[in-house]
Design a protein around this motif. Structure first.
Motif, PDB file in Angstrom:
ATOM      1  N   SER A   1       1.980   1.242 -11.360  1.00 35.21           N
ATOM      2  CA  SER A   1       2.740   0.065 -11.780  1.00 35.21           C
ATOM      3  C   SER A   1       3.012  -0.893 -10.637  1.00 35.21           C
ATOM      4  O   SER A   1       3.710  -1.891 -10.817  1.00 35.21           O
ATOM      5  CB  SER A   1       4.077   0.506 -12.387  1.00 35.21           C
ATOM      6  OG  SER A   1       4.857   1.199 -11.410  1.00 35.21           O
ATOM      7  N   LEU A   2       2.435  -0.620  -9.458  1.00 37.74           N
ATOM      8  CA  LEU A   2       2.743  -1.401  -8.267  1.00 37.74           C
ATOM      9  C   LEU A   2       1.536  -2.202  -7.785  1.00 37.74           C
ATOM     10  O   LEU A   2       0.388  -1.795  -7.952  1.00 37.74           O
ATOM     11  CB  LEU A   2       3.214  -0.474  -7.138  1.00 37.74           C
ATOM     12  CG  LEU A   2       4.443   0.399  -7.428  1.00 37.74           C
ATOM     13  CD1 LEU A   2       4.699   1.342  -6.257  1.00 37.74           C
ATOM     14  CD2 LEU A   2       5.670  -0.471  -7.705  1.00 37.74           C
ATOM     15  N   MET A   3       1.824  -3.349  -7.177  1.00 34.88           N
ATOM     16  CA  MET A   3       0.798  -4.136  -6.505  1.00 34.88           C
ATOM     17  C   MET A   3       0.823  -3.734  -5.036  1.00 34.88           C
ATOM     18  O   MET A   3       1.851  -3.889  -4.355  1.00 34.88           O
ATOM     19  CB  MET A   3       1.101  -5.628  -6.648  1.00 34.88           C
ATOM     20  CG  MET A   3       0.015  -6.546  -6.113  1.00 34.88           C
ATOM     21  SD  MET A   3      -1.468  -6.536  -7.126  1.00 34.88           S
ATOM     22  CE  MET A   3      -2.271  -8.053  -6.588  1.00 34.88           C
TER      23      MET A   3
ATOM     24  N   LEU B   1       4.085  -4.774  -2.750  1.00 36.01           N
ATOM     25  CA  LEU B   1       4.587  -6.127  -2.934  1.00 36.01           C
ATOM     26  C   LEU B   1       5.601  -6.125  -4.083  1.00 36.01           C
ATOM     27  O   LEU B   1       5.238  -5.897  -5.233  1.00 36.01           O
ATOM     28  CB  LEU B   1       3.428  -7.084  -3.231  1.00 36.01           C
ATOM     29  CG  LEU B   1       2.306  -7.076  -2.182  1.00 36.01           C
ATOM     30  CD1 LEU B   1       1.167  -7.989  -2.611  1.00 36.01           C
ATOM     31  CD2 LEU B   1       2.844  -7.482  -0.815  1.00 36.01           C
ATOM     32  N   ALA B   2       6.850  -6.362  -3.762  1.00 33.83           N
ATOM     33  CA  ALA B   2       7.920  -6.295  -4.752  1.00 33.83           C
ATOM     34  C   ALA B   2       8.141  -7.657  -5.399  1.00 33.83           C
ATOM     35  O   ALA B   2       8.010  -8.699  -4.769  1.00 33.83           O
ATOM     36  CB  ALA B   2       9.210  -5.813  -4.102  1.00 33.83           C
ATOM     37  N   GLY B   3       8.507  -7.625  -6.670  1.00 37.33           N
ATOM     38  CA  GLY B   3       8.728  -8.864  -7.398  1.00 37.33           C
ATOM     39  C   GLY B   3      10.108  -9.449  -7.230  1.00 37.33           C
ATOM     40  O   GLY B   3      10.330 -10.618  -7.554  1.00 37.33           O
TER      41      GLY B   3
ATOM     42  N   GLY C   1       4.880 -15.707  -0.419  1.00 43.91           N
ATOM     43  CA  GLY C   1       3.672 -14.895  -0.284  1.00 43.91           C
ATOM     44  C   GLY C   1       3.549 -13.801  -1.318  1.00 43.91           C
ATOM     45  O   GLY C   1       2.512 -13.667  -1.989  1.00 43.91           O
ATOM     46  N   THR C   2       4.579 -12.995  -1.477  1.00 44.04           N
ATOM     47  CA  THR C   2       4.499 -11.910  -2.463  1.00 44.04           C
ATOM     48  C   THR C   2       4.471 -12.475  -3.876  1.00 44.04           C
ATOM     49  O   THR C   2       3.819 -11.915  -4.759  1.00 44.04           O
ATOM     50  CB  THR C   2       5.679 -10.930  -2.305  1.00 44.04           C
ATOM     51  OG1 THR C   2       6.912 -11.642  -2.432  1.00 44.04           O
ATOM     52  CG2 THR C   2       5.638 -10.243  -0.951  1.00 44.04           C
ATOM     53  N   VAL C   3       5.152 -13.590  -4.096  1.00 44.97           N
ATOM     54  CA  VAL C   3       5.128 -14.237  -5.410  1.00 44.97           C
ATOM     55  C   VAL C   3       3.708 -14.674  -5.756  1.00 44.97           C
ATOM     56  O   VAL C   3       3.230 -14.489  -6.882  1.00 44.97           O
ATOM     57  CB  VAL C   3       6.086 -15.447  -5.432  1.00 44.97           C
ATOM     58  CG1 VAL C   3       5.986 -16.194  -6.758  1.00 44.97           C
ATOM     59  CG2 VAL C   3       7.521 -14.997  -5.207  1.00 44.97           C
ATOM     60  N   GLY C   4       3.012 -15.246  -4.778  1.00 46.03           N
ATOM     61  CA  GLY C   4       1.645 -15.687  -5.001  1.00 46.03           C
ATOM     62  C   GLY C   4       0.708 -14.545  -5.321  1.00 46.03           C
ATOM     63  O   GLY C   4      -0.150 -14.646  -6.212  1.00 46.03           O
ATOM     64  N   ALA C   5       0.853 -13.431  -4.605  1.00 48.09           N
ATOM     65  CA  ALA C   5      -0.006 -12.274  -4.865  1.00 48.09           C
ATOM     66  C   ALA C   5       0.241 -11.698  -6.260  1.00 48.09           C
ATOM     67  O   ALA C   5      -0.705 -11.357  -6.984  1.00 48.09           O
ATOM     68  CB  ALA C   5       0.220 -11.212  -3.798  1.00 48.09           C
TER      69      ALA C   5
END
Length: 233
Positions: free
Chosen positions: A215-217, A43-45, A98-102
């Protein structure tokens, strides 16, 4: 179970359990990616982060909202993704909500991502954890998206009562602004079947768990046995 339903901006503390809901379309697309064989989803920011990850890992599949763009391999559409073979691949996903929420709840001890397509599996996963408090992150429209709220409430009810009928909740989602915009072609990077695919209940027999890896989600599927002990048809 104490269920809270909050928008991303309303998150003021780290919840013990967070369920991030984006029906149209990030979480539905994530489920389809796993259904098409993806091993994991990063999931990229930001779009720049997604492109940087793609540059470092050319074999990864980069996916974004909206129309196709240079550097990205796919768009945030279940209808378009269902024909893509992702066997063993890593997907990098960046979307508007979606990715922002995660990423907003990445410090929570348990983070699930969900839509109608994994509703029962998500509810079963929560039941096995016997969580006293669950925060449902309603990602769309600053926490007001009807399709996300309906799905979150459905999962919450399924977690505490297996007899809940999905029809009422799906009907609410079908009448949402997001569904209308997708059906009318307002949102780019879409397929005519996207709304129907987003409203398909329990298409996949797995929950989706997000956790920090380095460092990644990273989001991964967690198979959940059906209540009858049989694999879903």
């Amino acid at each position: 179970m104490d269920a809270r339903f909050l928008g991303i901006a309303d998150l003021v503390d780290v919840p013990p359990v967070a369920v991030v809901v984006d029906v149209m379309r990030a979480c539905t697309v994530a489920a389809w990616a796993f259904g098409q064989g993806a091993e994991k989803i990063v999931l990229a920011g930001s779009l720049d982060e997604a492109l940087a990850l793609k540059a470092r890992h050319p074999d990864w599949v980069a996916l974004k909202d909206g129309p196709p763009a240079p550097g990205f391999d796919a768009v945030n559409s279940p209808g378009l993704l269902r024909s893509v073979d992702l066997g063993g691949r890593t997907v990098v996903q960046k979307t508007t909500a979606g990715t922002v929420g995660a990423l907003a709840v990445q410090e929570a001890p348990l983070v699930l991502c969900a839509g109608f397509v994994v509703a029962e599996a998500t509810a079963q996963f929560l039941r096995t954890r016997e969580s006293d408090s669950v925060t449902f992150v309603v990602t769309g429209e600053d926490g007001q998206a009807e399709e996300d709220l309906a799905c979150a409430q459905y999962i919450a009810r399924r977690t505490t009562g297996a007899g809940t009928d999905a029809a009422e909740y799906v009907h609410r989602a079908a009448g949402s602004r997001a569904a209308s915009e997708l059906a009318d072609g307002v949102r780019r990077g879409a397929h005519p079947d996207d709304v129907a695919l987003c409203l398909e209940v329990d298409r996949f027999p797995f929950a989706m768990v997000a956790a920090t890896e380095g460092s990644l989600m990273v989001l991964r599927p967690h198979p959940v046995p059906s209540p009858t002990g049989k694999d879903p048809a």
